[in-house]
Design a protein around this motif. Structure first.
Motif, PDB file in Angstrom:
ATOM      1  N   ILE A   5       6.564  -5.980  -0.749  1.00  0.00           N
ATOM      2  CA  ILE A   5       5.253  -6.222  -1.369  1.00  0.00           C
ATOM      3  C   ILE A   5       4.584  -4.872  -1.588  1.00  0.00           C
ATOM      4  O   ILE A   5       4.443  -4.083  -0.647  1.00  0.00           O
ATOM      5  CB  ILE A   5       4.382  -7.130  -0.465  1.00  0.00           C
ATOM      6  N   LEU A   6       4.179  -4.593  -2.818  1.00  0.00           N
ATOM      7  CA  LEU A   6       3.555  -3.305  -3.148  1.00  0.00           C
ATOM      8  C   LEU A   6       2.056  -3.484  -3.317  1.00  0.00           C
ATOM      9  O   LEU A   6       1.602  -4.206  -4.209  1.00  0.00           O
ATOM     10  CB  LEU A   6       4.156  -2.746  -4.448  1.00  0.00           C
ATOM     11  N   GLY A   7       1.294  -2.800  -2.459  1.00  0.00           N
ATOM     12  CA  GLY A   7      -0.168  -2.862  -2.567  1.00  0.00           C
ATOM     13  C   GLY A   7      -0.768  -3.798  -1.543  1.00  0.00           C
ATOM     14  O   GLY A   7      -0.369  -4.959  -1.438  1.00  0.00           O
ATOM     15  N   ALA A   8      -1.720  -3.268  -0.753  1.00  0.00           N
ATOM     16  CA  ALA A   8      -2.380  -4.091   0.268  1.00  0.00           C
ATOM     17  C   ALA A   8      -3.834  -4.337  -0.112  1.00  0.00           C
ATOM     18  O   ALA A   8      -4.753  -4.099   0.666  1.00  0.00           O
ATOM     19  CB  ALA A   8      -2.264  -3.428   1.634  1.00  0.00           C
ATOM     20  N   GLY A   9      -4.030  -4.773  -1.348  1.00  0.00           N
ATOM     21  CA  GLY A   9      -5.365  -5.212  -1.771  1.00  0.00           C
ATOM     22  C   GLY A   9      -5.464  -6.723  -1.582  1.00  0.00           C
ATOM     23  O   GLY A   9      -4.750  -7.294  -0.742  1.00  0.00           O
ATOM     24  N   ASN A  57       1.767   0.451   1.179  1.00  0.00           N
ATOM     25  CA  ASN A  57       0.417   0.765   0.694  1.00  0.00           C
ATOM     26  C   ASN A  57       0.142   2.245   0.884  1.00  0.00           C
ATOM     27  O   ASN A  57       0.685   2.870   1.791  1.00  0.00           O
ATOM     28  CB  ASN A  57      -0.628  -0.064   1.456  1.00  0.00           C
ATOM     29  N   ASN A  58      -0.738   2.786   0.035  1.00  0.00           N
ATOM     30  CA  ASN A  58      -1.001   4.231   0.113  1.00  0.00           C
ATOM     31  C   ASN A  58      -2.059   4.586   1.156  1.00  0.00           C
ATOM     32  O   ASN A  58      -2.397   5.756   1.310  1.00  0.00           O
ATOM     33  CB  ASN A  58      -1.365   4.801  -1.264  1.00  0.00           C
ATOM     34  N   PHE A  65       5.613  -2.180   7.913  1.00  0.00           N
ATOM     35  CA  PHE A  65       4.595  -1.562   7.060  1.00  0.00           C
ATOM     36  C   PHE A  65       5.003  -0.135   6.710  1.00  0.00           C
ATOM     37  O   PHE A  65       5.316   0.667   7.599  1.00  0.00           O
ATOM     38  CB  PHE A  65       3.221  -1.578   7.741  1.00  0.00           C
ATOM     39  N   VAL A  66       4.983   0.191   5.436  1.00  0.00           N
ATOM     40  CA  VAL A  66       5.351   1.541   4.981  1.00  0.00           C
ATOM     41  C   VAL A  66       4.122   2.196   4.357  1.00  0.00           C
ATOM     42  O   VAL A  66       3.595   1.717   3.351  1.00  0.00           O
ATOM     43  CB  VAL A  66       6.494   1.482   3.942  1.00  0.00           C
TER      44      VAL A  66
END
Ligand SMILES: Cc1cc2nc3c(=O)[nH]c(=O)nc-3n(C[C@H](O)[C@H](O)[C@H](O)COP(=O)(O)OP(=O)(O)OC[C@H]3O[C@@H](n4cnc5c(N)ncnc54)[C@H](O)[C@@H]3O)c2cc1C
Length: 406
Positions: free
Chosen positions: A8-12, A37-38, A76-77
């Motif tokens: 999953i890309l993005g933790a919004g 997430n960044n 989590f990355v």
């Protein structure tokens, strides 16, 4: 047998809700769940205008990911996505690469500057915690500098907001409440400060009920906001902006321009080769991209047509959260070998725009209009409901908004 990799890309809104739903519904032996997430925190984008104005500290807006995501179930990355390579089923990160069997793209939005000269270089945007915090600091710095300049510089006290849509108006509302506090703190005459909202359409909040728009404008004008509607921003210079109205160009000295007049999908979806429409991926009914059965896109990166209006649904947290339900359901179905995927159906529960902490407007179920106190309460209910859904009662108690009477 290897467990399938779900990335999953993005933790919004979209990514976090998908992750939380999948961590609850999938067994540990069914799949490997990875969230990228960044930042090591999730932030509530819908509160960023408050952080930018300085009416709410950004620590209220951000939530450490480990407080909501079960790190025993989710890998989590902390990294930045650079590109997606759907043919190879890989995601390129700044510091590595990930392989996936199923990919969920929820990378949110970027500001759209429509090629207006100087905007990228000289304007601020409300896009994340860093940019919101910078706006707050910048405004405060200019107030602090005002009495330190040898010659008074009005550009320090003129704040221009480009765009009278949802974000622009919500920010203006917060700023109108914050300015009197700043004036008191820095010994500045309130009457010298200008908050100028420039909007291209004939009225602000295009698409909103005209009665609500009138209410909003009256409320904000009473707090000193100036509206310049039917005007196009032509250029943003380091110490001024130029707009055109009625075929005349006008220049306003300002050191603070906040551009809130447009967002587009994160450009990674376009540069990664997915077919886009207006910069977004027009997803199938089951939220998968047209070309790949193993890639889902949601939130501000996805485009879905509203069958009732024939226009795309606007990019909102409400839609992103609802889409996460469909995505999580369909990812689980694929993992369990079930090909019957659910179709996304939006249930628009209403729209509420805040005009500062103690005023708001909105339309809720059955087109019921709300103003003032009732709308403010409704806005806080919406915010609190999300926290409850995301992290349960404890998150609600830690981060919720309970200051109903202000
Ligand atoms: C000031 C403001 C007020 C708003 N008010 C409302 C409102 O009242 N109601 C409403 O419904 N909507 C509102 N919106 C719109 C709403 O916030 C968005 O539609 C919503 O956030 C979209 O959710 P998302 O999951 O697609 O993206 P986001 O919530 O923006 O999340 C994207 C995530 O991806 C991460 N990310 C981005 N790029 C990368 C990368 N390259 N690598 C790794 N991670 C990355 C980000 O850090 C972020 O965590 C508002 C927006 C703003 C800016």
């Amino acid at each position: 047998m290897n467990k399938p990799n779900i990335v999953i890309l993005g933790a919004g809104y979209g990514g976090m809700m998908t992750t939380v739903k999948l961590q609850k519904s999938l067994g540990l032996n069914e799949a490997v769940l990875t969230l990228v997430n960044n930042n090591d925190y999730h932030y509530q984008t819908t509160w960023l205008h408050e952080n930018a104005a300085g009416t709410l500290h950004h620590d209220r807006t951000r939530i450490p990911i480990k407080e909501v995501v079960n790190m025993n179930k989710v890998n989590f990355v902390l990294d930045t996505v650079v590109a997606i390579k759907p043919e190879e089923k890989k995601v390129k990160l700044k510091n590595g690469e990930l392989s996936y069997d199923i990919l969920v793209v929820a990378l949110g939005f970027e500001a759209a500057t429509f090629g207006i000269p100087g905007l990228t270089e000289n304007a601020f945007t409300i896009g994340n915690i860093n940019s919101a915090r910078l706006i707050r600091e910048h405004i405060e710095y200019n107030f602090a500098m005002y009495h330190n300049d040898s010659k008074k510089n009005q550009a320090r006290l003129n704040i221009v907001i480009g765009g009278g849509g949802f974000t622009g108006i919500e920010f203006v509302g917060e700023l109108a409440n914050r300015i009197p506090e700043l004036c008191k703190e820095y010994d500045i005459d309130k009457n010298l400060v200008r908050i100028i909202n420039i909007e291209g359409s004939p009225a602000v909040l295009p698409g909103f009920d005209p009665q609500l728009v009138e209410y909003a404008m009256n409320s904000l004008e009473a707090r000193g906001v100036e509206f310049i509607t039917g005007a196009l921003l032509k250029e943003c210079k380091p110490a001024s902006i130029v707009y055109e109205k009625d075929n005349k160009e006008v220049e306003i000295p300002t050191l603070t321009t906040i551009w809130a007049a447009g967002v587009r999908a994160n450009s990674i979806v376009e540069t990664s080769g997915f077919t886009t429409n207006r910069g977004k991926v027009e997803v199938r009914k089951d939220m998968r991209v047209p070309e790949y059965d193993d890639v889902f896109v949601l939130g501000d990166c996805a485009l879905i047509m509203n069958p009732d209006t024939g226009c795309p649904f606007p990019p909102t947290a409400q839609i992103a959260i609802q889409e996460s339900q469909t995505v999580a359901h369909n990812v689980k179905a694929l993992i369990q070998g079930n090909d019957e995927l659910e179709s996304f159906e939006a249930k628009i529960l209403g729209t509420v725009a805040s005009l500062g902490a103690n005023d708001a407007i909105g339309v809720i179920l059955n087109n019921r209009k709300l103003f003032g106190f009732k709308a403010t309460v409704m806005k806080k209910i919406i915010d609190n409901r999300y926290l409850l859904k995301l992290g349960g009662f404890s998150l609600l108690m830690r981060k919720g908004k309970f200051n109903i009477f202000y």
